[in-house]
Design an enzyme around this catalytic site. Sequence first.
Site, PDB file in Angstrom:
ATOM      1  N   LYS A 158       0.823  -1.324  -0.129  1.00  0.00           N
ATOM      2  CA  LYS A 158       0.129   0.053   0.091  1.00  0.00           C
ATOM      3  C   LYS A 158       1.002   1.163   0.223  1.00  0.00           C
ATOM      4  CE  LYS A 158      -3.938   0.699   0.643  1.00  0.00           C
ATOM      5  NZ  LYS A 158      -4.675   0.557   1.571  1.00  0.00           N
ATOM      6  N   HIS A 159       0.729   1.864  -1.037  1.00  0.00           N
ATOM      7  CA  HIS A 159       1.510   3.334  -1.053  1.00  0.00           C
ATOM      8  C   HIS A 159       2.972   3.029  -1.128  1.00  0.00           C
ATOM      9  CE1 HIS A 159      -2.297   5.649  -1.094  1.00  0.00           C
ATOM     10  NE2 HIS A 159      -2.763   4.730   0.034  1.00  0.00           N
TER      11      HIS A 159
ATOM     12  N   ASN B 190      11.478   6.613   8.056  1.00  0.00           N
ATOM     13  CA  ASN B 190      11.895   5.904   9.038  1.00  0.00           C
ATOM     14  C   ASN B 190      11.073   4.603   8.966  1.00  0.00           C
ATOM     15  OD1 ASN B 190      14.318   7.043   9.987  1.00  0.00           O
ATOM     16  ND2 ASN B 190      13.296   8.159  11.279  1.00  0.00           N
TER      17      ASN B 190
ATOM     18  N   HIS C 293      13.843   5.808   0.189  1.00  0.00           N
ATOM     19  CA  HIS C 293      13.045   6.957  -0.047  1.00  0.00           C
ATOM     20  C   HIS C 293      12.538   7.127  -1.402  1.00  0.00           C
ATOM     21  CE1 HIS C 293      13.636   8.714   3.971  1.00  0.00           C
ATOM     22  NE2 HIS C 293      14.993   8.489   3.834  1.00  0.00           N
TER      23      HIS C 293
END
Length: 402
Positions: free
Chosen positions: A71-72, A234, A402
């Site tokens: 998800k995402h 994180n 990231h």
Amino acid sequence: MVGDPARLRLKYGLNPQQRDAVAQPADGGPLPLSVLCGTPSVVNLLDALQGWQLVREASRALGLPAAASMKHVSPAGAAVAGEVDPVARATFRLGDAEVSGPASAYARARDCDPRSSYGDLVALSHPVDRDTAALLARVVSDGVIAPDFEPGVLEVLARKKRGAFLVLRVDPAYEPPDRQVRDVFGVRITQDADPLVIDPGTLAEGTAGGTPPTRQQVRDAVLGLITVRYTQSNSVAYVHDGRTIGIGAGQQSRVDCVRLAGEKADRWRLRRHPLAAGARFPGSMTVQDRVNSVMRLIEGKPGSWPGADQADQADQADRQVAGPPVEPLDPAERSAWLAGHTPCTLVSDAYLPFRDNVDVAAAHGVRCIVEGGGSARGQEVAAACEEHSITLVRTGLRLFCH
């Protein structure tokens, strides 16, 4: 879907207003995947590619089928094949029959956080078989990526979402280029691809305090390291018996991440409380509505089902089968059940900067912590682990995503 093997037109970009979006291979060759059903958006494709890397790596490291519920662009849950316990069987209506390795991996992965997994993109390390397809047909999901699909499976999946369910076949032999490229605000960034291979040997020399990790803790740590590697930083993961029972992602403060993931791990445990596990709901109730109702119970809210106050005769009959509404767990029941913590391993994508991370983890049943090491207050972190009788393993790694 037949088309240019080196160019894939997407439904839209990150958002529908970004109408023109295309995916092309970075190395000029053919794309490493093909679309068998549906049309992916940018988020679908990001979830699929991130999830495929996770399950491929986990399966290679642990020698078992692996699954991730994405998800995402972060996993809501990840797991390897194993026992599907009675709660997960009841949640996904699996009955008592034995299920295949891929199906058990996905049932365990989705069961880690079944509320967050609503509308997920499923990644599987092994071909989708009939057991897995039957499970996918019962849950709300946007699509699946896998190396192959057994005969008859595509017909089952093509009926989902009125033909819009996304089915991607990925080339299991594909290896990406050794350089990564990313454009941000007109600035192009290039870097080496991460060459690190994570396996049980990654933890071989890392024990920093407490008794050495058990064989199961090592296997859980490997799954946790691979999971956080593909989770937005994180990130931390609480892992128990080959499944991530709590994942914290994208938090600016690591202790907030540890706390968030710990709360998810507690919800996983509370769903095993006899009052929650024994709750009966109407047979017509969807899988996700049952999940949401059980979540309400363990969070101290009354159990209910959609339309319960406007039921017709059929619903009334269904209620009689379901039994009376279930009372939520009160704080004393919650505390008593959690006092008998299912022990687990906490894995962090980087070092723990302060001992408060350890204190929070200990309150959520952690018995082994795996972190990068190198914090200026590393001695305080180690002392906290010793106070809580937690095995500490330091890998020397940072696995930011990231």
